[in-house]
Design a protein around this motif. Structure first.
Motif, PDB file in Angstrom:
ATOM      1  N   ALA A  60      52.388  72.345  33.223  1.00  0.00           N
ATOM      2  CA  ALA A  60      53.017  72.742  32.312  1.00  0.00           C
ATOM      3  C   ALA A  60      52.192  74.054  31.763  1.00  0.00           C
ATOM      4  CB  ALA A  60      53.070  71.847  31.322  1.00  0.00           C
ATOM      5  N   ILE A  61      51.095  74.155  31.950  1.00  0.00           N
ATOM      6  CA  ILE A  61      50.155  75.422  31.686  1.00  0.00           C
ATOM      7  C   ILE A  61      50.695  76.650  32.636  1.00  0.00           C
ATOM      8  CG2 ILE A  61      48.141  76.527  31.583  1.00  0.00           C
ATOM      9  CD1 ILE A  61      46.934  73.794  30.685  1.00  0.00           C
ATOM     10  N   LEU A  62      50.847  76.364  33.669  1.00  0.00           N
ATOM     11  CA  LEU A  62      51.328  77.388  34.817  1.00  0.00           C
ATOM     12  C   LEU A  62      52.395  77.802  34.404  1.00  0.00           C
ATOM     13  CD1 LEU A  62      49.380  76.325  38.306  1.00  0.00           C
ATOM     14  CD2 LEU A  62      48.847  78.001  36.533  1.00  0.00           C
ATOM     15  N   ALA A  63      53.586  76.762  34.273  1.00  0.00           N
ATOM     16  CA  ALA A  63      54.815  77.137  33.832  1.00  0.00           C
ATOM     17  C   ALA A  63      55.246  77.690  32.905  1.00  0.00           C
ATOM     18  CB  ALA A  63      55.712  75.764  33.867  1.00  0.00           C
ATOM     19  N   THR A  64      54.145  77.647  31.724  1.00  0.00           N
ATOM     20  CA  THR A  64      54.033  78.575  30.442  1.00  0.00           C
ATOM     21  C   THR A  64      53.701  79.870  30.842  1.00  0.00           C
ATOM     22  OG1 THR A  64      53.796  76.646  29.203  1.00  0.00           O
ATOM     23  CG2 THR A  64      53.247  78.683  28.214  1.00  0.00           C
ATOM     24  N   LEU A  65      52.727  79.924  31.749  1.00  0.00           N
ATOM     25  CA  LEU A  65      52.311  81.265  31.779  1.00  0.00           C
ATOM     26  C   LEU A  65      53.057  82.098  32.567  1.00  0.00           C
ATOM     27  CD1 LEU A  65      48.431  80.353  32.539  1.00  0.00           C
ATOM     28  CD2 LEU A  65      49.296  81.694  30.431  1.00  0.00           C
TER      29      LEU A  65
END
Length: 378
Positions: A60-65
């Motif tokens: 989810a962090i990578l998707a947000t970034l």
């Protein structure tokens, strides 16, 4: 449902929140909320200046970034392990992709997340309701000695406080600082060598420990860590190729690349049958006495540096003598609770009041650094 619950609970504490939620100035929701805002016309989406991502997964962090648009400020609230692994993933992805703007964003996150993890540490905090026995004492007086004795690392750091207290520690020992940049009371961790004049240190000394030690049975935790270290050594040594103990010892000594270590010396470190059968409180660590040799030995057995560092602190340094052992164990246990309270709460939900009380009490033991200096051990 979670978003509605959060909005309802927060509105009670912040009366203006309901009005802002109704007006769309603040939005609470899942991952789709950010995507919805991103899809708005630029004149609308640019009104949102901050996004707070709560407890995301690594993906989810990578998707947000990777979103094509993000507000000026993005705050990610996550545990240390999630941040550490997400930072590693972001750094790897930045090297692989051919999108310069996204690579810059990923590297910026990786650098900040790595720095934050180093501040809070990655502590596995275990509490026990059993009160430590009376013979567990922190070294008395105004000097808090966290050096673990004079063997091994020769360069120590002396941190003098404006109230007369002094901390003596190895350069790499984590020291607890009050984080004045945070909106609420919080603590971070920094190596002793990086402490500077004027900073505020939480001194985990005699007064602190006397009031706080009923919360943690650190003696039992340390004993269990020593047993785990012995089990790891025994298991990994038995897996080394060789028809006899001597052959396997020759392999270990060769992999250590340390001429001063003989086969007979290494034999003591792997002779663990008696220790594995002893009651926990009688276990004596069979391990090298200086850190460099210990890390070479564990490395030769295939034990990773992070796990080896934990074993070094609990199974060797913290066990050198009874008084010194207790002081180091208490310092490490309370340091973990102060700098990473979420990990402590997650593992000990029924002790949340004790943990919060400990953190509140820590405020009373904060002192300003008056001077730091290096000490050479002779």
């Amino acid at each position: 449902m979670v978003a509605e619950f959060a909005a309802d609970r927060l509105s009670a504490a912040h009366p203006k929140l309901t009005e802002r939620l109704d007006a769309g100035i603040i939005r609470v929701g899942g991952a789709r909320v950010l995507s919805t805002i991103t899809a708005m016309p630029s004149s609308l989406r640019n009104q949102f200046k901050r996004a707070i991502i709560v407890a995301p997964t690594r993906s989810a962090i990578l998707a947000t970034l990777a979103e094509p648009w993000l507000p000026e400020h993005v705050v990610i609230l996550a545990d240390a392990d999630t941040l550490a692994f997400a930072a590693r993933d972001a750094d790897r992805l930045a090297r692989e992709i051919d999108v310069p703007a996204l690579a810059v964003r990923l590297r910026a996150f990786a650098a900040r997340a790595t720095a934050r993890v180093s501040e809070i540490g990655r502590h596995a905090v275990q509490l026990d309701s059993e009160m430590p026995t009376d013979d567990i004492e922190f070294p008395p007086g105004s000097v808090v000695d966290l050096s673990g004795g004079s063997r091994g690392e020769r360069r120590l750091v002396e941190i003098s406080m404006n109230n007369g207290q002094r901390i003596i520690a190895r350069a790499s020992t984590g020291i607890v600082l009050r984080n004045d940049s945070a909106a609420t009371t919080s603590f971070i961790e920094r190596p002793a060598s990086q402490i500077r004049k004027g900073e505020e240190v939480c001194v985990i000394g005699p007064g602190f420990v006397e009031r706080a030690r009923t919360l943690v049975n650190v003696r039992a935790t340390a004993a269990a860590e020593i047993r785990e270290y012995h089990l790891q050594v025994a298991s990994r040594f038995s897996a080394i190729a060789g028809d006899s103990v001597n052959e396997r010892l020759r392999v270990v000594v060769s992999l250590m690349r340390e001429p001063r270590v003989s086969i007979e010396t290494a034999r003591y470190w792997v002779d663990l049958n008696d220790e594995l059968d002893k009651p926990l409180h009688d276990v004596v660590p069979h391990a090298p006495h200086d850190r460099e040799t210990f890390m070479r030995f564990t490395g030769a057995l295939g034990i990773g540096p992070k796990l080896a560092e934990s074993f070094w602190l609990w199974a060797v340094v913290a066990q050198r003598s009874h008084r010194l052992r207790s002081g180091n164990i208490f310092h490490d246990a309370f340091r973990g609770i102060l700098t990473d309270p979420h990990a402590a709460l997650a593992s000990n939900r029924n002790r949340s009041d004790d943990i919060r009380a400990l953190r509140a009490m820590a405020e009373e033991h904060v002192a300003t650094v008056a001077e730091t200096r290096s000490l050479e051990v002779t």
